[in-house]
Design a protein around this motif. Structure first.
Motif, PDB file in Angstrom:
ATOM      1  N   MET A   1      27.291  56.973  78.400  1.00 51.13           N
ATOM      2  CA  MET A   1      27.960  56.723  77.289  1.00 51.13           C
ATOM      3  C   MET A   1      27.732  55.548  76.804  1.00 51.13           C
ATOM      4  SD  MET A   1      32.357  57.167  77.202  1.00 51.13           S
ATOM      5  CE  MET A   1      32.436  55.188  77.377  1.00 51.13           C
ATOM      6  N   GLU A   2      27.820  55.456  75.245  1.00 56.38           N
ATOM      7  CA  GLU A   2      27.258  54.113  74.604  1.00 56.38           C
ATOM      8  C   GLU A   2      28.597  53.140  74.759  1.00 56.38           C
ATOM      9  OE1 GLU A   2      25.596  53.026  70.517  1.00 56.38           O
ATOM     10  OE2 GLU A   2      24.949  54.853  71.172  1.00 56.38           O
ATOM     11  N   LEU A   3      28.172  51.850  75.158  1.00 57.52           N
ATOM     12  CA  LEU A   3      29.385  50.799  75.286  1.00 57.52           C
ATOM     13  C   LEU A   3      29.704  50.492  73.822  1.00 57.52           C
ATOM     14  CD1 LEU A   3      28.017  48.543  78.043  1.00 57.52           C
ATOM     15  CD2 LEU A   3      30.234  50.080  78.042  1.00 57.52           C
ATOM     16  N   VAL A   4      30.978  50.284  73.642  1.00 58.76           N
ATOM     17  CA  VAL A   4      31.590  49.885  71.986  1.00 58.76           C
ATOM     18  C   VAL A   4      31.654  48.515  72.337  1.00 58.76           C
ATOM     19  CG1 VAL A   4      33.376  50.522  70.659  1.00 58.76           C
ATOM     20  CG2 VAL A   4      32.473  51.944  72.013  1.00 58.76           C
ATOM     21  N   GLU A   5      31.082  47.908  71.426  1.00 58.06           N
ATOM     22  CA  GLU A   5      31.166  46.233  71.324  1.00 58.06           C
ATOM     23  C   GLU A   5      32.646  45.998  70.997  1.00 58.06           C
ATOM     24  OE1 GLU A   5      29.245  42.514  68.998  1.00 58.06           O
ATOM     25  OE2 GLU A   5      28.628  44.235  68.573  1.00 58.06           O
ATOM     26  N   PRO A   6      33.354  45.241  71.454  1.00 59.43           N
ATOM     27  CA  PRO A   6      34.756  44.907  71.113  1.00 59.43           C
ATOM     28  C   PRO A   6      34.719  43.892  69.954  1.00 59.43           C
ATOM     29  CG  PRO A   6      34.148  43.579  72.983  1.00 59.43           C
ATOM     30  CD  PRO A   6      32.892  44.531  72.844  1.00 59.43           C
ATOM     31  N   GLN A   7      35.634  44.142  68.790  1.00 56.89           N
ATOM     32  CA  GLN A   7      35.466  43.430  67.448  1.00 56.89           C
ATOM     33  C   GLN A   7      36.842  42.730  67.411  1.00 56.89           C
ATOM     34  OE1 GLN A   7      34.404  46.458  64.824  1.00 56.89           O
ATOM     35  NE2 GLN A   7      32.393  45.973  64.906  1.00 56.89           N
ATOM     36  N   SER A   8      36.904  41.623  66.717  1.00 58.06           N
ATOM     37  CA  SER A   8      37.973  41.069  66.353  1.00 58.06           C
ATOM     38  C   SER A   8      38.936  41.627  65.309  1.00 58.06           C
ATOM     39  CB  SER A   8      37.625  39.350  65.844  1.00 58.06           C
ATOM     40  OG  SER A   8      36.866  39.554  64.938  1.00 58.06           O
ATOM     41  N   LEU A   9      39.966  41.340  65.401  1.00 57.02           N
ATOM     42  CA  LEU A   9      41.116  41.667  64.347  1.00 57.02           C
ATOM     43  C   LEU A   9      40.707  41.448  62.932  1.00 57.02           C
ATOM     44  CD1 LEU A   9      43.680  43.528  64.395  1.00 57.02           C
ATOM     45  CD2 LEU A   9      44.821  41.073  64.284  1.00 57.02           C
ATOM     46  N   LYS A  10      40.220  40.083  62.598  1.00 60.62           N
ATOM     47  CA  LYS A  10      39.525  39.909  61.400  1.00 60.62           C
ATOM     48  C   LYS A  10      38.669  40.732  60.875  1.00 60.62           C
ATOM     49  CE  LYS A  10      38.271  35.595  58.940  1.00 60.62           C
ATOM     50  NZ  LYS A  10      37.858  34.217  59.157  1.00 60.62           N
ATOM     51  N   LYS A  11      37.404  40.792  61.735  1.00 58.85           N
ATOM     52  CA  LYS A  11      36.388  41.744  61.294  1.00 58.85           C
ATOM     53  C   LYS A  11      36.762  43.128  61.085  1.00 58.85           C
ATOM     54  CE  LYS A  11      31.672  42.343  62.959  1.00 58.85           C
ATOM     55  NZ  LYS A  11      30.756  42.427  64.290  1.00 58.85           N
ATOM     56  N   LEU A  12      37.596  43.838  61.730  1.00 59.08           N
ATOM     57  CA  LEU A  12      38.085  45.222  61.727  1.00 59.08           C
ATOM     58  C   LEU A  12      38.901  45.121  60.322  1.00 59.08           C
ATOM     59  CD1 LEU A  12      39.248  46.012  65.244  1.00 59.08           C
ATOM     60  CD2 LEU A  12      37.286  47.017  63.867  1.00 59.08           C
ATOM     61  N   SER A  13      39.773  44.044  60.013  1.00 56.45           N
ATOM     62  CA  SER A  13      40.549  44.009  58.559  1.00 56.45           C
ATOM     63  C   SER A  13      39.434  44.212  57.507  1.00 56.45           C
ATOM     64  CB  SER A  13      41.608  43.120  58.645  1.00 56.45           C
ATOM     65  OG  SER A  13      42.160  42.778  59.909  1.00 56.45           O
ATOM     66  N   LEU A  14      38.603  43.299  57.855  1.00 45.79           N
ATOM     67  CA  LEU A  14      37.440  42.982  56.472  1.00 45.79           C
ATOM     68  C   LEU A  14      36.639  44.472  56.496  1.00 45.79           C
ATOM     69  CD1 LEU A  14      36.281  39.472  57.160  1.00 45.79           C
ATOM     70  CD2 LEU A  14      37.380  40.059  55.350  1.00 45.79           C
ATOM     71  N   LYS A  15      36.497  45.123  57.505  1.00 42.66           N
ATOM     72  CA  LYS A  15      35.896  46.374  57.210  1.00 42.66           C
ATOM     73  C   LYS A  15      36.848  47.400  56.490  1.00 42.66           C
ATOM     74  CE  LYS A  15      33.050  47.344  60.772  1.00 42.66           C
ATOM     75  NZ  LYS A  15      32.476  47.813  62.138  1.00 42.66           N
ATOM     76  N   SER A  16      38.012  47.477  57.219  1.00 42.78           N
ATOM     77  CA  SER A  16      38.944  48.272  56.488  1.00 42.78           C
ATOM     78  C   SER A  16      39.164  48.219  54.990  1.00 42.78           C
ATOM     79  CB  SER A  16      40.393  48.049  57.091  1.00 42.78           C
ATOM     80  OG  SER A  16      41.398  48.890  56.519  1.00 42.78           O
ATOM     81  N   LEU A  17      39.223  46.618  54.508  1.00 43.44           N
ATOM     82  CA  LEU A  17      39.199  46.315  53.231  1.00 43.44           C
ATOM     83  C   LEU A  17      38.103  46.630  52.340  1.00 43.44           C
ATOM     84  CD1 LEU A  17      41.163  44.337  51.611  1.00 43.44           C
ATOM     85  CD2 LEU A  17      39.718  42.647  51.953  1.00 43.44           C
ATOM     86  N   LYS A  18      36.927  46.603  52.949  1.00 44.35           N
ATOM     87  CA  LYS A  18      35.758  46.998  52.217  1.00 44.35           C
ATOM     88  C   LYS A  18      35.698  48.289  51.784  1.00 44.35           C
ATOM     89  CE  LYS A  18      30.523  46.641  52.707  1.00 44.35           C
ATOM     90  NZ  LYS A  18      30.371  47.901  52.126  1.00 44.35           N
ATOM     91  N   ARG A  19      35.871  49.315  53.068  1.00 39.06           N
ATOM     92  CA  ARG A  19      36.053  50.680  52.951  1.00 39.06           C
ATOM     93  C   ARG A  19      37.008  51.069  51.595  1.00 39.06           C
ATOM     94  NH1 ARG A  19      36.184  52.035  59.254  1.00 39.06           N
ATOM     95  NH2 ARG A  19      33.968  51.858  59.760  1.00 39.06           N
ATOM     96  N   SER A  20      38.109  50.414  51.661  1.00 38.63           N
ATOM     97  CA  SER A  20      39.378  50.790  50.722  1.00 38.63           C
ATOM     98  C   SER A  20      38.799  50.488  49.362  1.00 38.63           C
ATOM     99  CB  SER A  20      40.664  49.881  50.953  1.00 38.63           C
ATOM    100  OG  SER A  20      41.188  50.206  52.258  1.00 38.63           O
ATOM    101  N   LEU A  21      37.967  49.201  49.019  1.00 39.90           N
ATOM    102  CA  LEU A  21      37.288  48.812  47.841  1.00 39.90           C
ATOM    103  C   LEU A  21      36.154  50.016  47.389  1.00 39.90           C
ATOM    104  CD1 LEU A  21      37.898  46.397  46.181  1.00 39.90           C
ATOM    105  CD2 LEU A  21      35.683  45.624  46.911  1.00 39.90           C
ATOM    106  N   ASP A  22      35.521  50.461  48.451  1.00 37.85           N
ATOM    107  CA  ASP A  22      34.541  51.295  48.113  1.00 37.85           C
ATOM    108  C   ASP A  22      35.045  52.688  47.474  1.00 37.85           C
ATOM    109  OD1 ASP A  22      32.673  49.590  48.593  1.00 37.85           O
ATOM    110  OD2 ASP A  22      32.262  50.388  50.790  1.00 37.85           O
ATOM    111  N   LEU A  23      36.308  53.030  48.090  1.00 35.91           N
ATOM    112  CA  LEU A  23      37.000  54.538  47.870  1.00 35.91           C
ATOM    113  C   LEU A  23      37.667  54.168  46.424  1.00 35.91           C
ATOM    114  CD1 LEU A  23      38.580  55.439  51.312  1.00 35.91           C
ATOM    115  CD2 LEU A  23      36.922  56.888  49.895  1.00 35.91           C
TER     116      LEU A  23
END
Length: 476
Positions: A1-23
């Motif tokens: 099983m591949e290890l999932v790299e832990p990500q900070s809350l800020k990074k995840l928020s920015l990723k979510s924001l980018k996806r919303s913008l793309d949509l």
């Protein structure tokens, strides 16, 4: 099983924001145009917050420098020139750089206030983009970090692995003469080892479950042990046998401590009670009840608070030993407080939990600060020596070394399981420094005892201090 790299809350928020913008963005690949009305409201609020203190100053025209113009105002003003959107458009059309944003101006010597005398003038060129010119960073005074710089410590290395136990090694205690140390294990035995050579000197049997706590008396020839069999035993090391047993715990006993000045013994266990015993008479003096869950760590001091307990209910309690009552309760942790360690010289102690390692002052228990990194595992044990090196051992076999004063993590070691063990058996259950503080013993889930010492060949050049002071200091 591949290890999932832990990500900070800020990074995840920015990723979510980018996806919303793309949509949902009407123009893909471009940011939405800024709303001028909201920008105007935001800027007016910022200006009001920043400059409300100098509104009472006499109104003078803002200091502007025009290219090619020789006549300037001879008296520097206290006002600040913030160019508006109109200015930015004009400057773009003309192609000239004709504005300066000036911070708190230095007044002539006769008019200078005492409070403003030390401040520096910050000047931002108008050639910078409009959004940058409107920030308040130009007028904020740069304050150097007040966080203490860590002391350089040598890295620690493993120099000896001792095998002999047939089960997890759960507890360790050093003899006050520093000649030997004892370890308690899940194989129901207590083994005594020579510090210098690491050879086995003696094996004691008597418990019928794993041994969770050990302590050696500095005033008598006694050793105390506690285990999951609800028993607390006193061993006479001249006869090498049990001379007293302390009955009263209703479940397994998880921790044990000896009072430094009075002949009393403290034990904490799964019955959520810390019991105080008279060593000589075997009588229970107090049952310190108040925790809602297992008492898994305890230490004692000669002065109030003489007893400090940590529990799976996430709290730390200070106890008044005269009346057997709680003095205060610390509720800073969010997870079980499995380990605590008092500093041998300073009036402070640290507590470890899966969420963080926190430092408190004594005797009041004021929160000082968090350690600057997170081990991200269940921390089972911790120890501090007089040089201010704190070691913490985790359930995943990580052994981290910290500078006590600054909370800087200067070394992250990973224990190696002995051949034939599973990788999941890389857990550290107990840590203890010897009397001098130059040797560290770790008791592990792979049934070994490992001894650590400082690397004498290390220098500040070979192992430089990689320290960045924290930007935001959490006060809880």
């Amino acid at each position: 099983m591949e290890l999932v790299e832990p990500q900070s809350l800020k990074k995840l928020s920015l990723k979510s924001l980018k996806r919303s913008l793309d949509l949902f963005s009407p123009v893909h690949g471009q940011f939405a145009a800024p709303d001028p009305e909201s920008k105007k409201i935001r800027m007016s609020h910022k200006i009001n917050v920043e400059y409300s203190g100098i509104k009472t100053a006499p109104a003078q025209p803002p200091m502007q420098v025009k290219s090619g113009a020789g006549n300037q105002s001879s008296v520097p003003s206290n006002a600040l020139a913030l160019t508006g959107p109109a200015d930015s458009r004009n400057s773009q059309k003309e192609g000239t750089q004709n504005a300066l944003v000036v911070g708190p101006a230095l007044q002539p010597k006769g008019q200078s206030d005492v409070g403003n005398s030390g401040k520096r003038t910050a000047i931002t060129s108008a050639s910078a983009p409009f959004s940058e010119r409107l920030t308040t960073s130009a007028i904020i005074e740069r304050i150097p970090s007040k966080w203490p710089r860590p002391v350089w410590h040598r890295p620690w290395k493993n120099y000896r692995v001792i095998s002999g136990h047939l089960g997890w090694v759960r507890s360790v205690a050093f003899d006050p003469s520093n000649n030997w140390f004892c370890t308690g294990s899940a194989d129901r035995t207590i083994k005594i080892w020579d510090v210098a050579s690491g050879r086995l000197k003696l094996t004691l049997t008597g418990h019928i479950e794993q041994i969770r706590g050990l302590a050696v008396s500095s005033k008598h020839t006694y050793m105390f042990s506690a285990g999951d069999d609800k028993q607390v035993k006193c061993w006479d090391l001249e006869q090498n046998k049990v001379i007293r047993s302390y009955h009263g715990h209703l479940s397994g006993v998880y921790c044990l401590a000896l009072h430094p000045t009075i002949d009393i013994l403290l034990t904490g266990g799964r019955d959520s009670v810390c019991r105080v015993w008279d060593i000589r008479t075997k009588m229970q003096i107090f049952a310190l009840s108040g925790h809602d869950n297992t008492v898994c760590s305890v230490f004692t001091r000669p002065t109030d608070p003489q007893v400090v307990t940590g529990s799976h209910d996430t709290t730390i309690k200070f106890w008044d030993l005269r009346f057997g009552k709680t003095m205060s309760t610390l509720t800073h942790h969010k997870k079980s407080v499995r380990a605590m360690a008092p500093h041998p010289k300073e009036h402070s102690f640290a507590s470890a939990s899966a969420d963080n390692i926190k430092k408190y002052s004594l005797p009041r228990g004021e929160f000082l600060h968090n350690m600057l990194s997170q081990q991200k595992t269940i921390i089972n044990t911790m120890a501090v020596n007089e040089d201010g090196v704190m070691a913490t051992g985790g359930d995943n076999g990580s052994l981290w070394f910290w500078d006590w004063r600054s909370g800087h993590n200067f070394q992250q070691a990973q224990t190696i399981v002995q051949p034939g063990s599973l990788d999941s058996e890389a857990g550290i259950y107990a840590l203890s420094y010897d009397v001098t503080g130059t040797r560290l013993v770790s008791c592990e889930a792979d049934k070994t005892i490992k001894m650590w010492k400082e690397d004498e060949t290390a220098t500040e050049q070979t192992h430089p201090l990689n320290f960045k002071p924290p930007k935001d200091i959490r006060r809880f």
